[in-house]
Design a protein around this motif. Structure first.
Motif, PDB file in Angstrom:
ATOM      1  N   UNK A   1       1.011  -1.202   0.025  1.00  0.00           N
ATOM      2  CA  UNK A   1       0.084  -0.345  -0.067  1.00  0.00           C
ATOM      3  C   UNK A   1       0.720   0.994   0.468  1.00  0.00           C
TER       4      UNK A   1
ATOM      5  N   UNK B   1       1.425   5.787  -0.484  1.00  0.00           N
ATOM      6  CA  UNK B   1       0.108   7.060  -0.612  1.00  0.00           C
ATOM      7  C   UNK B   1       1.246   7.606  -0.771  1.00  0.00           C
ATOM      8  N   UNK B   2       1.437   8.578  -2.000  1.00  0.00           N
ATOM      9  CA  UNK B   2       2.207   9.125  -2.525  1.00  0.00           C
ATOM     10  C   UNK B   2       1.291  11.113  -1.465  1.00  0.00           C
ATOM     11  N   UNK B   3       1.873  11.315  -0.103  1.00  0.00           N
ATOM     12  CA  UNK B   3       1.350  12.429   0.734  1.00  0.00           C
ATOM     13  C   UNK B   3       1.276  13.362  -0.154  1.00  0.00           C
TER      14      UNK B   3
ATOM     15  N   UNK C   1     -10.748   0.377  -8.580  1.00  0.00           N
ATOM     16  CA  UNK C   1     -11.436   1.153  -8.268  1.00  0.00           C
ATOM     17  C   UNK C   1     -10.203   2.635  -8.644  1.00  0.00           C
ATOM     18  N   UNK C   2      -9.145   2.604  -9.129  1.00  0.00           N
ATOM     19  CA  UNK C   2      -8.014   3.398 -10.374  1.00  0.00           C
ATOM     20  C   UNK C   2      -8.486   3.431 -11.730  1.00  0.00           C
TER      21      UNK C   2
ATOM     22  N   UNK D   1      -9.032   7.424 -13.090  1.00  0.00           N
ATOM     23  CA  UNK D   1      -7.702   7.728 -13.337  1.00  0.00           C
ATOM     24  C   UNK D   1      -6.999   7.769 -14.162  1.00  0.00           C
TER      25      UNK D   1
ATOM     26  N   UNK E   1       2.398   9.208 -11.480  1.00  0.00           N
ATOM     27  CA  UNK E   1       2.040  10.459 -10.576  1.00  0.00           C
ATOM     28  C   UNK E   1       0.875  10.542  -9.910  1.00  0.00           C
ATOM     29  N   UNK E   2      -0.139   9.015  -9.989  1.00  0.00           N
ATOM     30  CA  UNK E   2      -1.304   8.657  -9.348  1.00  0.00           C
ATOM     31  C   UNK E   2      -0.696   8.135  -7.195  1.00  0.00           C
ATOM     32  N   UNK E   3      -1.168   9.062  -7.008  1.00  0.00           N
ATOM     33  CA  UNK E   3      -0.379   9.340  -5.653  1.00  0.00           C
ATOM     34  C   UNK E   3      -1.474   8.027  -4.520  1.00  0.00           C
ATOM     35  N   UNK E   4      -1.835   6.904  -4.684  1.00  0.00           N
ATOM     36  CA  UNK E   4      -2.722   6.089  -4.082  1.00  0.00           C
ATOM     37  C   UNK E   4      -3.115   4.393  -4.603  1.00  0.00           C
TER      38      UNK E   4
END
Lengths: 768, 768
Positions: free
Chosen positions: B197, B199-201, B247-248, B252, B257-260
């Protein structure tokens, strides 16, 4: 004449009957919607409960050989009324969705030989599943029971908010088992189970979790199971792959009775020596955070083994919710429809926190909800339309907490997005739009709302400007979504425009003039996808050209999603006058709109369409899916309120029937039901967040709604009957309305909305 | 003569040299043991740190086509000195184990084209891995650096307890990348990764976790990565299986560059615009509980970007540990061996809690350690022998916290068992015995121990009576483990008997007479597997018959594990006199024991044996694995201390050499090293928990140990030299010892242990 007399007698008897307290419970028929496309579940739950304990009649693979398996769509709620067998009872179910997940922690009592495979419906003896008869089935709020024919076990289910309680009455004392299947789930596929974990803490307590992938990418349901009788022995289903017992298989001789197991798809069989009562009860507590959380929930919420008391306590919770709207109706069927709809609006969103407020956030960290109850399951493309506006009227405090839950979701979102379609600490981003903004803006109208409006506005604006999501950057740049940039472009443009109107409303409320102006501009972008040469909204490319290949009736037409261009072209809820103007003015529009209901739609337009079927259609008007839910009320805006009134009664009669296949489409987490509640009471929120309801024609004889602020809204009718479906005049606190509108503010102060019914269409409002 | 003079000169120079402070650091050579079977890692760590940031040179599949892949054994620590390439730098490593796991959160800086596969060692251009030269490699405590030839990047690593810090110096400004590979891990196999998992915060912060199956059945490592330079763009490796983006993928447009993102095996590439310095630094904080925990650890522990300061702070931590034992040695090699051994004893167990004390418990719930630091990685079959006794002497407070950690593990265990081989909130139950009881009983001797002795005794007794584990019920019933009930039955019987002695000791300490008696009886069960007709311990069946098929030299002989019958027959550490008596008395025994070291062992006995190789063997004496670690000291009990002294020097010289392949076997989380420390100082805990050390012959010239109670133990020698390996006499505080024993109580009060060395074997002790 005889018929009318019979009806009148029935109505009188009925009205009389309703004076007795607590009959609201009896009018709830959880089996309504369990056949065909309603996708409701018949099992036990308390209002907004975390647990939905319900029988699953099948769980087909979502994907077979890498291909989508259409049949699985039937099993969104795990149950199809026509199925001959029950696989088991699982603890989580969506109510009425059109895509699915959940079905966690499946339990099945069995007798005879040990079985750890579900078997097949065509021959239930192949597994632990069982045949059953509807004559032996009973479903009421917070209570479900069925006789499992194969095992001769009477199964009864009830719940508290976070605990599912089972009572199994075996008919023979020997070979009594309970299967615990952590592999089983709704919308399963190879790779859906990520991990499962079980600890048999002692002979009456089991803890563990089920972690899945899928619609929610990273979802874990923790549980604690307490048993009324000690487990005599137990077995875990063996896998070929040794990894399930890694670290165990060499050190511990016996796969039986080993209390700590982890693996992809654990299935256990528990054996019991039955007591004299031949009953075994179990309590299954859930938690979004941990097994310790589940244990805490179990102890705090359901310390008792008095099954009947748990049923009754939950039913009292239901009564509290159901009695918020007391109605008298023309007949029992209408009462059943009304209270079942009211019931269905209370099955989601659901509580998603432990008793101490702990919950798993979108970033998978554990948080504590301070000063609000955390909710999950936001099917917002559906529910922003009527369900949340309904909550805002009669469940203001809950709706406020739902908004707080959405804002917490936003705070935890790395995308800086409000929920789109979220459940269990995930967003599946299903469908289109960013309709949380409508819910929030609408909720802000209620003086009982306590959420921070400026923080909420910021979340709305960030979401609406998201750089990743569904063509938003192009929408901002081109002032419409170009179809060659992002699919379903017309549907998106129209819904974004409405959402932007909601944001403008919230900005106005908080005094943020700049944001209001920006979003009011964006709210006008619907005009940019209107092709005046044909009179429909139409997909446009980035170069400004409309798409050539275009069929207004085709639900699979590029540019649209779950609705054809004909229906979707009517989606400008926040500026209906301008839409009517674009479409040729009142008369032309009213005639055009009327044709929607009267035209013939060829069968080919329904092939391969999950969410739209014949059952949910009148002409080309699609009530079984959401995009047209406001459409009947559009006649109001073209001075043809009589048409609104006439079609309302038609839709109500055809789309809501008090039978198992009585719903015209997916209930969609209560949206279909919320439409029914509003429309039955005589008004509807065409543009949520506008603060205005459009007046229809009531179905009830009378109603009394108690709001969270203590105020009471009464609906009264004069000459209400099946024939008198038209409205002669409407009065608010004895003042006649001269427009077909009433405001949230008016209703929220309490008062009496009185309808004079008549059998003939006429000008209801004096402005005409 | 010239040689002797040279040596003396060298010794003098060396002793002089040591008077300068802080040279202890220089004697630590982390590369020792990184070739062949030492299985140590060369990377950066602080003492007992949660992070072991170290290069991985390969990560073969543990199982290939369902079959065990023997080669993977080489990669227990991720690094093999002879390998030509480095795959990347991962953050968790065991030190010296013989089975493995970990290698979490692999990071690799690259330049040129984007690569998201590791590639193969034979051609590193096939992936992100890189060739490197040992001439460009530097390894010291809390600092590791290497030049990555393929990318022309200088990589430097350092750590705090919970944070790994990287400094990458690129030689060209263009096309600078960093790969983040969450799939990579030590002992990988299909199905090992359970979930990852990310996440690019924001452009300098990434959070996420890696969840694995395997040796730890259910293990999750959470991380937070802070970057000194903003990420310009990033990509996630695409999988064929759409589930990774469920779901992505529809909502998107761009996988970049997709952060999650979540999925089974995420691999990211990060792109950077380099600053003028052409350096990028990153800090990778770990947590056992959550990404928020990792963020908290990052902020609390490593707020600085001053890489050199972090190196120095960590090295100061090392100095504090290393200076607890100040030694002068005959030569630099011995100093290197000593301080490297001391270093290796401080790489495990490791801290397993966030800075606020939160940790994941064995039941997967989050707990907060109150009044102790929680540790993990207990390789107890190895470390109960010398490592924990070493800790009990010089790390009493830490050892107390390790016991508290074991008791917490016990409290969270559904099996009601103390740890066997536990790491990261799991037990893999590797090897045999329940040796935590020895560690606990031994720790209880130290007046600084604060753990609850009665609670601890209860945990020990429960563990020793476990109904599930490894033949314990049969052991209790038959007074030995019958081989037909549970494999490795002789090894188990012998080790259980010793463990039971430890429990009896603890019971005596707490005044529980009944328990003491019970476990003293069990401590005698070793006799029940002794076959007096052949003079060896021998597998016995439940019917009382010894196994017919029996080869005393075969390491794979049924009834034994990781040791042959010859060696294992000497395992009665708690009652050596009785063992000697059984085996024919002092003279017969001494002669028998001597033959162990002088006999020839045919090669066939080493085939397919992971933990035992020629490098670790003298005759048939196996020093490279644990069961014989006490054996050299057994001559003491047969009045042949001269033999103990002679073989000690031999073992030290042959099994511990200051070169990369200098360790005679797996360091086993510091057990091999702890043997070296004790033996170099002149004493050894033959029977931990007995409170007695057996006197050997020191290797050091002198030593000064500072205990946690402030007392100092000095070791002094007279006439120490390579030739003078025998001991003429031993004095404790100037009183001559008449037996080859000294007690924990004596040492713990501080004092001077003085050895008079000599070149000739003789009676050291006056009793003889």
């Amino acid at each position: 004449m005889r018929i009318i007399s019979y009806c009148l007698a029935l109505i009188c008897a009925f009205v009389l009957n309703l004076s007795h307290a607590q009959n609201e419970l009896k009018y709830v028929k959880p089996l309504i919607g369990t056949a065909k496309m309603g996708h409701t579940f018949p099992g036990a739950s308390v209002p907004f409960g975390m647990v939905q304990l319900s029988p699953d009649t099948d769980t087909l693979q979502y994907e077979v050989d890498g291909k989508y398996n259409g049949d699985v769509y039937k099993y969104c709620a795990g149950y199809q009324y026509d199925d001959p067998t029950i696989v088991g009872f699982s603890h989580t179910h969506f109510s009425g969705t059109g895509h699915s997940d959940l079905g966690d922690i499946l339990v099945m009592p069995t007798s005879g030989k040990i079985q750890m495979n579900p078997g097949v419906a065509s021959d239930p003896t192949t597994g632990y599943r069982s045949a059953y008869q509807h004559t032996n089935e009973k479903a009421e709020p917070n209570y479900y029971s069925v006789l499992l024919d194969d095992h001769q076990i009477q199964a009864e289910l009830t719940t508290t908010t976070r605990v599912g309680m089972h009572r199994y009455s075996y008919s023979q004392a020997e070979d009594a088992h309970i299967v615990l299947d952590l592999n089983s789930g709704i919308y399963p596929y190879e790779g859906k189970n990520v991990w499962t974990f079980v600890r048999v803490e002692n002979d009456t307590l089991i803890t563990g979790y089920r972690q899945t992938n899928g619609w929610a990418r990273t979802r874990t349901v923790y549980f604690a199971i307490s048993l009324s009788e000690p487990i005599k022995s137990y077995q875990c289903k063996k896998r070929d792959n040794g990894h399930i017992y890694r670290g165990f298989w060499r050190k511990f001789n016996d796969a039986s009775n080993f209390p700590e197991v982890a693996g992809l798809d654990l299935v256990f069989n528990l054996d019991f020596d039955l007591p004299a009562s031949k009953q075994v009860m179990m309590k299954v507590a859930l938690s979004p955070t941990s097994t310790n959380g589940a244990l805490m929930n179990l102890k705090a919420e359901c310390p008792t083994w008095d099954f009947d008391k748990v049923v009754k306590d939950g039913q009292n919770e239901w009564l509290k919710e159901l009695q918020k709207v007391k109605v008298t109706t023309m007949n029992e069927s209408d009462a059943i429809n009304f209270y079942t709809a009211l019931y269905h609006t209370c099955l989601g969103p659901t509580v998603y926190s432990d008793v101490d407020g702990s919950y798993k956030g979108l970033d998978q960290n554990i948080y504590k909800a301070e000063n609000f109850t955390n909710y999950t399951t936001f099917s917002l493309w559906d529910t922003y339309r009527a369900l949340h506006p309904w909550f805002n009227l009669v469940q203001a405090k809950r709706n406020n907490d739902m908004v707080e839950s959405m804002l917490a979701h936003y705070d935890q979102s790395v995308l800086k997005m409000l929920p789109i379609w979220s459940h269990y600490a995930n967003d599946n981003w299903c469908m289109i739009g960013y309709h949380a903004v409508s819910v929030i803006s609408d909720a802000a109208l209620n003086p009982l709302s306590t959420f921070d409006k400026k923080r909420a506005l910021d979340a709305c604006v960030q979401t609406a400007n998201n750089a990743y999501f569904d063509g938003i950057p192009s929408y901002i740049k081109y002032k419409y979504v170009p179809e060659d940039h992002s699919g379903s472009s017309v549907s998106k443009t129209l819904e974004y425009a409405f959402d932007d109107y909601s944001i403008a409303r919230l900005a106005a409320l908080t005094g943020d003039k700049g944001t209001e102006t920006t979003f009011l501009q964006r709210a006008g972008y619907f005009e940019n996808v209107y092709d005046s040469s044909i009179g429909y909204m139409r997909p446009k490319k980035a170069n400004g050209e409309f798409l050539k290949d275009f069929d207004v009736l085709n639900t699979h037409q590029r540019g649209f999603i779950e609705g054809n261009a004909w229906n979707y072209s009517l989606y400008v809820p926040h500026n209906v006058p301008r839409m009517i103007e674009m479409m040729g003015g009142n008369k032309t529009f009213a005639s055009h709109l009327d044709s929607l209901f009267t035209m013939e739609l060829p069968d080919k337009y329904f092939e391969h369409t999950e969410d739209i079927s014949r059952d949910g259609i009148i002409g080309n008007y699609v009530h079984g899916n959401e995009p047209s839910h406001h459409v009947v009320y559009l006649f109001n805006y073209a001075n043809r309120e009589d048409k609104t009134q006439a079609y309302l009664r038609k839709v109500i009669r055809e789309m809501y029937r008090p039978v198992v296949d009585g719903l015209g489409g997916n209930d969609d987490c209560g949206q279909m039901s919320a439409w029914y509640l509003f429309s039955s009471l005589g008004f509807y929120p065409v543009a949520p967040s506008s603060g205005v309801y459009s007046i229809g024609a009531p179905l009830v004889v009378s109603a009394e709604m108690t709001l969270d602020n203590g105020k009471v809204v009464k609906v009264e009718t004069k000459n209400q009957s099946e024939k008198n479906k038209f409205v002669k005049a409407v009065y608010w606190n004895n003042v006649r309305l001269d427009e077909p509108f009433i405001s949230f503010q008016q209703l929220n102060e309490g008062g009496i909305l009185r309808f004079e019914m008549t059998s003939k269409p006429q000008n209801t409002f004096q402005k005409n």
